[in-house]
Design an enzyme around this catalytic site. Structure first.
Site, PDB file in Angstrom:
ATOM      1  N   ASN A 232       0.824  -1.216   0.000  1.00  0.00           N
ATOM      2  CA  ASN A 232       0.000   0.000   0.000  1.00  0.00           C
ATOM      3  C   ASN A 232       0.851   1.256   0.000  1.00  0.00           C
ATOM      4  O   ASN A 232       1.954   1.297   0.552  1.00  0.00           O
ATOM      5  CB  ASN A 232      -1.028  -0.011   1.140  1.00  0.00           C
TER       6      ASN A 232
ATOM      7  N   CYS B  77     -10.207  -5.262   0.404  1.00  0.00           N
ATOM      8  CA  CYS B  77     -11.322  -4.319   0.502  1.00  0.00           C
ATOM      9  C   CYS B  77     -12.191  -4.435  -0.752  1.00  0.00           C
ATOM     10  O   CYS B  77     -11.809  -5.063  -1.757  1.00  0.00           O
ATOM     11  CB  CYS B  77     -10.807  -2.897   0.692  1.00  0.00           C
TER      12      CYS B  77
ATOM     13  N   GLU C 242      -3.182  -4.566  -3.122  1.00  0.00           N
ATOM     14  CA  GLU C 242      -3.679  -5.410  -4.215  1.00  0.00           C
ATOM     15  C   GLU C 242      -3.826  -4.593  -5.495  1.00  0.00           C
ATOM     16  O   GLU C 242      -3.520  -5.058  -6.602  1.00  0.00           O
ATOM     17  CB  GLU C 242      -5.043  -6.033  -3.862  1.00  0.00           C
TER      18      GLU C 242
ATOM     19  N   CYS D 237     -10.603  -3.334  -4.064  1.00  0.00           N
ATOM     20  CA  CYS D 237      -9.576  -4.274  -4.539  1.00  0.00           C
ATOM     21  C   CYS D 237     -10.202  -5.532  -5.128  1.00  0.00           C
ATOM     22  O   CYS D 237      -9.669  -6.105  -6.083  1.00  0.00           O
ATOM     23  CB  CYS D 237      -8.621  -4.633  -3.408  1.00  0.00           C
TER      24      CYS D 237
ATOM     25  N   CYS E 197      -4.274   0.731  -2.276  1.00  0.00           N
ATOM     26  CA  CYS E 197      -4.130  -0.547  -1.577  1.00  0.00           C
ATOM     27  C   CYS E 197      -3.075  -1.428  -2.252  1.00  0.00           C
ATOM     28  O   CYS E 197      -2.809  -1.297  -3.457  1.00  0.00           O
ATOM     29  CB  CYS E 197      -5.446  -1.300  -1.570  1.00  0.00           C
TER      30      CYS E 197
ATOM     31  N   GLU F 298       0.328   5.236   0.745  1.00  0.00           N
ATOM     32  CA  GLU F 298      -0.578   6.265   1.262  1.00  0.00           C
ATOM     33  C   GLU F 298      -0.152   7.647   0.790  1.00  0.00           C
ATOM     34  O   GLU F 298       0.853   7.805   0.093  1.00  0.00           O
ATOM     35  CB  GLU F 298      -0.637   6.149   2.792  1.00  0.00           C
TER      36      GLU F 298
HETATM   37  N1  THU Z   1      -5.357  -1.610   2.590  1.00  0.00           N
HETATM   38  C1  THU Z   1      -4.815  -2.384   1.601  1.00  0.00           C
HETATM   39  O1  THU Z   1      -3.691  -2.153   1.148  1.00  0.00           O
HETATM   40  N2  THU Z   1      -5.558  -3.418   1.124  1.00  0.00           N
HETATM   41  C2  THU Z   1      -6.793  -3.749   1.572  1.00  0.00           C
HETATM   42  O2  THU Z   1      -7.435  -4.620   0.994  1.00  0.00           O
HETATM   43  C3  THU Z   1      -7.340  -3.085   2.754  1.00  0.00           C
HETATM   44  C4  THU Z   1      -6.660  -1.835   3.161  1.00  0.00           C
HETATM   45  C5  THU Z   1      -4.567  -0.466   3.086  1.00  0.00           C
HETATM   46  C6  THU Z   1      -5.147   0.881   2.743  1.00  0.00           C
HETATM   47  C7  THU Z   1      -4.540   1.757   3.816  1.00  0.00           C
HETATM   48  O3  THU Z   1      -3.257   2.185   3.370  1.00  0.00           O
HETATM   49  C8  THU Z   1      -4.364   0.819   4.999  1.00  0.00           C
HETATM   50  O4  THU Z   1      -4.494  -0.507   4.492  1.00  0.00           O
HETATM   51  C9  THU Z   1      -5.382   1.033   6.099  1.00  0.00           C
HETATM   52  O5  THU Z   1      -6.664   0.983   5.596  1.00  0.00           O
END
Ligand code: THU
Length: 143
Positions: free
Chosen positions: A47, A96, A60, A99, A58, A49
């Site tokens: 991920n 999520c 994925e 994704c 994210c 940010e």
């Molecule tokens: N996140 C992912 O990378 N993949 C997911 O399927 C769920 C959430 C990340 C997004 C954010 O940077 C952190 O997890 C907290 O939500």
């Protein structure tokens, strides 16, 4: 597709290694993802940010966009997703909603229903993408 325990362990290790490169200073929640293709290739993501919080990418989604960038348009057989071991209740992390849809694009293009390894502290949950995203909307609807 059923993976051997060695293949599963290798895919999970690749996701974990990718998670170490996560850029997650705001949530402090590092996620790693690894995509296994039918030719044996593994493409990873973590991920990313942003100071504008809502722009987070994210793991994925990053992995899928890397796969598209390498010219892949299908052949996705399995996915592993890992989260931090010191957060939450240790339950397996599941992709999520966004994704799931992003994964569905490359899966449906190649006509596969990939195995998704959702990794937790003491447990790996094995589900198919179609179980995570039933009745998916995808590229086949647009032709
Ligand atoms: N996140 C992912 O990378 N993949 C997911 O399927 C769920 C959430 C990340 C997004 C954010 O940077 C952190 O997890 C907290 O939500």
């Amino acid at each position: 597709m059923i993976l051997s325990s060695e293949q599963e362990a290798a895919l999970i290790a690749a996701a974990r290694a990718a998670g170490e490169n996560a850029y997650a200073p705001y949530s402090d929640y590092q996620v790693g993802s690894a995509l296994l293709f039918d030719d044996g290739a593994v493409i990873t993501g973590s991920n990313v940010e942003n100071a504008s919080y809502g722009l987070a990418l994210c793991a994925e989604t990053v992995a899928v966009s890397r796969a598209f960038g390498e010219g892949r348009r299908g052949g996705l057989v399995a996915v592993a997703v890992t989260g931090p071991l010191d957060k939450g209740d240790g339950a397996p992390i599941t992709p999520c909603g966004r994704c799931r849809q992003v994964l569905n694009e490359i899966a449906q293009l190649g006509g596969t229903d990939p195995l998704v390894l959702c990794v937790g502290k003491d447990e790996v949950r094995r589900v198919t993408l179609s179980e995570l995203l039933p009745h998916a909307f995808g590229p086949s609807h647009l032709v």
